[in-house]
Scaffold this motif. Structure first.
Motif, PDB file in Angstrom:
ATOM      1  N   LYS A  77     -26.837  17.574  69.349  1.00  0.00           N
ATOM      2  CA  LYS A  77     -25.971  16.405  69.439  1.00  0.00           C
ATOM      3  C   LYS A  77     -25.679  15.954  68.013  1.00  0.00           C
ATOM      4  CE  LYS A  77     -27.246  14.653  74.003  1.00  0.00           C
ATOM      5  NZ  LYS A  77     -27.720  13.475  74.777  1.00  0.00           N
ATOM      6  N   VAL A  78     -24.456  16.190  67.590  1.00  0.00           N
ATOM      7  CA  VAL A  78     -24.066  15.970  66.202  1.00  0.00           C
ATOM      8  C   VAL A  78     -23.346  14.626  66.080  1.00  0.00           C
ATOM      9  CG1 VAL A  78     -22.730  16.849  64.257  1.00  0.00           C
ATOM     10  CG2 VAL A  78     -23.853  18.448  65.841  1.00  0.00           C
ATOM     11  N   GLY A  79     -23.929  13.704  65.333  1.00  0.00           N
ATOM     12  CA  GLY A  79     -23.275  12.433  65.072  1.00  0.00           C
ATOM     13  C   GLY A  79     -21.998  12.640  64.265  1.00  0.00           C
ATOM     14  N   MET A  80     -20.950  11.972  64.644  1.00  0.00           N
ATOM     15  CA  MET A  80     -19.652  12.201  63.989  1.00  0.00           C
ATOM     16  C   MET A  80     -19.597  11.648  62.571  1.00  0.00           C
ATOM     17  SD  MET A  80     -16.862  11.910  67.093  1.00  0.00           S
ATOM     18  CE  MET A  80     -17.419  10.341  67.731  1.00  0.00           C
ATOM     19  N   ASP A  81     -20.598  10.857  62.185  1.00  0.00           N
ATOM     20  CA  ASP A  81     -20.651  10.359  60.807  1.00  0.00           C
ATOM     21  C   ASP A  81     -21.495  11.237  59.890  1.00  0.00           C
ATOM     22  OD1 ASP A  81     -19.107   8.192  61.564  1.00  0.00           O
ATOM     23  OD2 ASP A  81     -20.842   6.930  62.043  1.00  0.00           O
ATOM     24  N   VAL A  82     -22.028  12.319  60.423  1.00  0.00           N
ATOM     25  CA  VAL A  82     -22.896  13.197  59.634  1.00  0.00           C
ATOM     26  C   VAL A  82     -22.085  13.990  58.616  1.00  0.00           C
ATOM     27  CG1 VAL A  82     -24.273  15.323  59.801  1.00  0.00           C
ATOM     28  CG2 VAL A  82     -24.769  13.400  61.311  1.00  0.00           C
ATOM     29  N   ARG A  83     -22.642  14.114  57.431  1.00  0.00           N
ATOM     30  CA  ARG A  83     -22.103  15.033  56.417  1.00  0.00           C
ATOM     31  C   ARG A  83     -23.096  16.179  56.240  1.00  0.00           C
ATOM     32  NH1 ARG A  83     -19.863  11.911  51.206  1.00  0.00           N
ATOM     33  NH2 ARG A  83     -19.049  14.015  50.912  1.00  0.00           N
ATOM     34  N   LEU A 137     -20.475  16.648  70.131  1.00  0.00           N
ATOM     35  CA  LEU A 137     -20.200  15.595  69.164  1.00  0.00           C
ATOM     36  C   LEU A 137     -20.416  14.241  69.816  1.00  0.00           C
ATOM     37  CD1 LEU A 137     -16.972  16.937  67.401  1.00  0.00           C
ATOM     38  CD2 LEU A 137     -19.303  16.906  66.501  1.00  0.00           C
ATOM     39  N   VAL A 138     -21.190  13.382  69.140  1.00  0.00           N
ATOM     40  CA  VAL A 138     -21.517  12.064  69.672  1.00  0.00           C
ATOM     41  C   VAL A 138     -21.350  11.021  68.570  1.00  0.00           C
ATOM     42  CG1 VAL A 138     -23.152  13.009  71.358  1.00  0.00           C
ATOM     43  CG2 VAL A 138     -23.967  12.320  69.100  1.00  0.00           C
ATOM     44  N   PRO A 139     -21.235   9.756  68.925  1.00  0.00           N
ATOM     45  CA  PRO A 139     -21.167   8.725  67.886  1.00  0.00           C
ATOM     46  C   PRO A 139     -22.458   8.658  67.079  1.00  0.00           C
ATOM     47  CG  PRO A 139     -20.457   7.872  70.024  1.00  0.00           C
ATOM     48  CD  PRO A 139     -21.084   9.201  70.285  1.00  0.00           C
ATOM     49  N   GLY A 140     -22.368   8.204  65.844  1.00  0.00           N
ATOM     50  CA  GLY A 140     -23.574   7.975  65.058  1.00  0.00           C
ATOM     51  C   GLY A 140     -23.711   8.882  63.856  1.00  0.00           C
ATOM     52  N   GLY A 141     -24.849   8.728  63.189  1.00  0.00           N
ATOM     53  CA  GLY A 141     -25.086   9.452  61.946  1.00  0.00           C
ATOM     54  C   GLY A 141     -26.369  10.253  61.961  1.00  0.00           C
ATOM     55  N   ARG A 142     -26.733  10.806  63.141  1.00  0.00           N
ATOM     56  CA  ARG A 142     -27.951  11.605  63.242  1.00  0.00           C
ATOM     57  C   ARG A 142     -27.633  12.962  63.868  1.00  0.00           C
ATOM     58  NH1 ARG A 142     -32.618   8.559  66.293  1.00  0.00           N
ATOM     59  NH2 ARG A 142     -31.310   9.131  68.067  1.00  0.00           N
ATOM     60  N   LEU A 143     -28.547  13.878  63.698  1.00  0.00           N
ATOM     61  CA  LEU A 143     -28.486  15.174  64.374  1.00  0.00           C
ATOM     62  C   LEU A 143     -29.685  15.251  65.312  1.00  0.00           C
ATOM     63  CD1 LEU A 143     -27.383  18.059  64.814  1.00  0.00           C
ATOM     64  CD2 LEU A 143     -28.785  18.773  62.857  1.00  0.00           C
ATOM     65  N   GLU A 144     -29.423  15.239  66.614  1.00  0.00           N
ATOM     66  CA  GLU A 144     -30.482  15.367  67.606  1.00  0.00           C
ATOM     67  C   GLU A 144     -30.560  16.817  68.064  1.00  0.00           C
ATOM     68  OE1 GLU A 144     -30.739  12.552  70.793  1.00  0.00           O
ATOM     69  OE2 GLU A 144     -29.462  11.119  69.720  1.00  0.00           O
ATOM     70  N   VAL A 145     -31.775  17.344  68.066  1.00  0.00           N
ATOM     71  CA  VAL A 145     -31.980  18.753  68.404  1.00  0.00           C
ATOM     72  C   VAL A 145     -32.983  18.860  69.554  1.00  0.00           C
ATOM     73  CG1 VAL A 145     -32.685  21.027  67.553  1.00  0.00           C
ATOM     74  CG2 VAL A 145     -31.563  19.395  65.998  1.00  0.00           C
ATOM     75  N   THR A 146     -32.577  19.524  70.607  1.00  0.00           N
ATOM     76  CA  THR A 146     -33.484  19.890  71.696  1.00  0.00           C
ATOM     77  C   THR A 146     -33.475  21.404  71.785  1.00  0.00           C
ATOM     78  OG1 THR A 146     -32.996  17.856  72.913  1.00  0.00           O
ATOM     79  CG2 THR A 146     -33.988  19.677  74.148  1.00  0.00           C
TER      80      THR A 146
END
Length: 507
Positions: A77-83, A137-146
């Protein structure tokens, strides 16, 4: 803006895959311990005891729970604010670098099981890449990994159907689960995806297996919606089938049933069902730009006080080096044996090569006459091990080769996991052979009985090469005797009849 560095993702993926190779999720251990305490079937209870003992041994020794260390499934789950920093070859390449690092770790080498291409040459990639990766792609600035390591035995039992809108999900599940046999290594979980399209239903089913086991809590508080009602109904009715641990017949076949839904077309009702086996392995972590993520080891006090050991009083000791057809014919269904001596190994690829050699009239590289074959693809050894975890693979995949092996090689008996099909059972009866079952999900425990190991043929096949093992008191159960009687038929039938008179409690 959060910056995710490639090195942090690679390290986190590698660390998580190592972690799940030897630590069961605690929700699974707690649930399986409850199932063990409540199990009334002696054979199923013994199998669960082996799984629990193996799990503790793996947690203590940091070695794989199962020899099949799986195909890696990754949900991002990739936050759309992630660089991103350092991902010149893309996100999937970084994930696969983490997989490669985990599976080639010299301190806990994991088995490489991935072949490419899937049709034709089927060459082992040698590092268990590529993973199967899903990105959202999800809102936010984190990368969630399962991530999960999914064994082939359970993955092969996945089912998909395009039902009519009026068709019953419950009826479909109850008609389908018995066709799955025991190759998925129950007790485990069922993940069910309903709706969307065919591929969406399958994805939902897989994703649902990442959720924690909570059936005990759910049944205690009662369902809050229609999905939870469906989960409880399926849980109770699947367990009432009496399939039991390892398909031997018993009270607990599933520890939980998960259901995820998605809107679908008015004309249909796609449904997918994917089981999770006794080697349930998954983990979740988050990257927020502060560095790699590491999971805390669970306390060993969470494991139940179950320490399985072979029953030398009731088990029959067998010397494989002096085994005769007459002794094989004397074994009884459900009898426990302790094997000592030398055996050969072989699974899918080796059997196909044997078939090709016999078809060309060429000599086999090993003599199977008077021998026992173990269907296994072991993990490579580390440190002072003679072999890594070496539990059985699903025996039905060798059914099409059984007549050939018994009729043309002089093979006496076979060892594997789960049931045999009708054709294989008929060949066993015809040749007065036998099929022995080792417990799936107890690979490290089984490996402790192996005292020496060497490759004797087809070394290029990697884990599918033919080995010779020397074993001492390796525990097995007579699953099909020389008369063709199968405990995987008689056990569930008996317990299905008995369960109507026994309350089935949540595990």
């Amino acid at each position: 803006m959060t910056t995710i560095r490639k090195d942090d993702l690679v390290e986190s993926v590698a660390a998580a895959l190592q972690y799940i190779s030897y630590y069961h999720p605690l929700d699974y251990i707690r649930s399986l311990a409850r199932a063990y305490r409540g199990e009334a079937s002696a054979a199923a209870r013994d199998a669960i005891a082996q799984i629990l003992t193996n799990s503790r041994m793996c947690a203590e020794g940091r070695r794989p729970i199962c020899q099949d260390t799986g195909i890696v499934n990754v949900f991002l789950k990739v936050g759309m604010d992630v660089r991103w920093e350092g991902f010149q070859r893309g996100l999937e390449d970084a994930v696969n670098e983490g997989v490669r690092r985990a599976y080639q770790d010299p301190d806990n080498t994991l088995r490489a099981s991935i072949v490419d291409p899937p049709e034709g040459a089927r060459r082992n990639t040698r590092d268990n890449t590529p993973a199967v990766i899903q990105v959202e792609l999800v809102p936010g600035g984190r990368l969630e990994v399962t991530l999960a390591a999914k064994g082939g035995g359970s993955e092969n039992k996945s089912k998909l159907a395009m039902l009519n809108p009026s068709d019953s999900i419950v009826d479909w599940v109850l008609n389908t689960v018995p066709t799955m046999g025991a190759g998925w290594c129950p007790p485990g979980m069922l993940g069910i995806g309903i709706g969307g399209t065919a591929e969406k239903a399958a994805l939902l089913a897989k994703q649902s297996l990442m959720d924690p086991i909570d059936m005990t809590e759910l049944m205690a508080r009662g369902p809050r919606d229609e999905v939870e009602k469906l989960r409880i109904e399926l849980y109770e009715k699947v367990n009432a089938l009496g399939i039991g641990a390892q398909g031997l017949g018993g009270l607990t076949t599933v520890l939980d049933v998960k259901v995820m839904m998605y809107p679908t077309h008015a004309a249909g009702k796609p449904v997918a069902m994917i089981p999770n086996c006794a080697a349930t392995r998954h983990a979740h972590f988050v990257l927020d730009g502060s560095g790699p993520a590491y999971l805390d080891p669970p306390p060993l006090s969470e494991w139940p006080d179950v320490h399985w050991a072979p029953d030398t009083e009731r088990s029959r000791r067998v010397n494989l080096d002096a085994l005769s057809a007459q002794e094989v014919a004397s074994w009884q269904p459900g009898q426990t044996l302790l094997l000592s001596g030398r055996m050969l190994t072989g699974r899918d690829a080796a059997h196909k090569r044997i078939q090709d050699l016999l078809a060309r009239g060429e000599a086999l590289p090993v003599d199977f006459k008077g021998r026992v074959i173990y269907y296994v693809g072991p993990v490579d050894p580390v440190r002072n091990e003679v072999v890594g975890p070496a539990g059985p693979t699903t025996a039905t995949r060798m059914d099409s080769f059984t007549e050939m092996m018994l009729a043309r090689t002089g093979l006496l008996a076979m060892i594997g996991k789960a049931e045999r099909g009708p054709a294989a059972i008929e060949s066993i009866r015809k040749h007065r052979s036998a099929y022995l079952m080792a417990v799936g999900g107890a690979a490290y425990l089984v490996a402790k009985a192996i005292k020496s190991a060497r490759v004797v043929a087809f070394a290029d096949l990697g884990m599918e090469a033919i080995h010779e093992f020397e074993v001492n008191d390796m525990p097995v159960t007579v699953a099909v005797d020389s008369k063709g009687s199968s405990v995987h038929e008689t056990g569930p039938r008996e317990w299905r009849a008995r369960i109507g008179k026994i309350p089935v409690a949540a595990t």
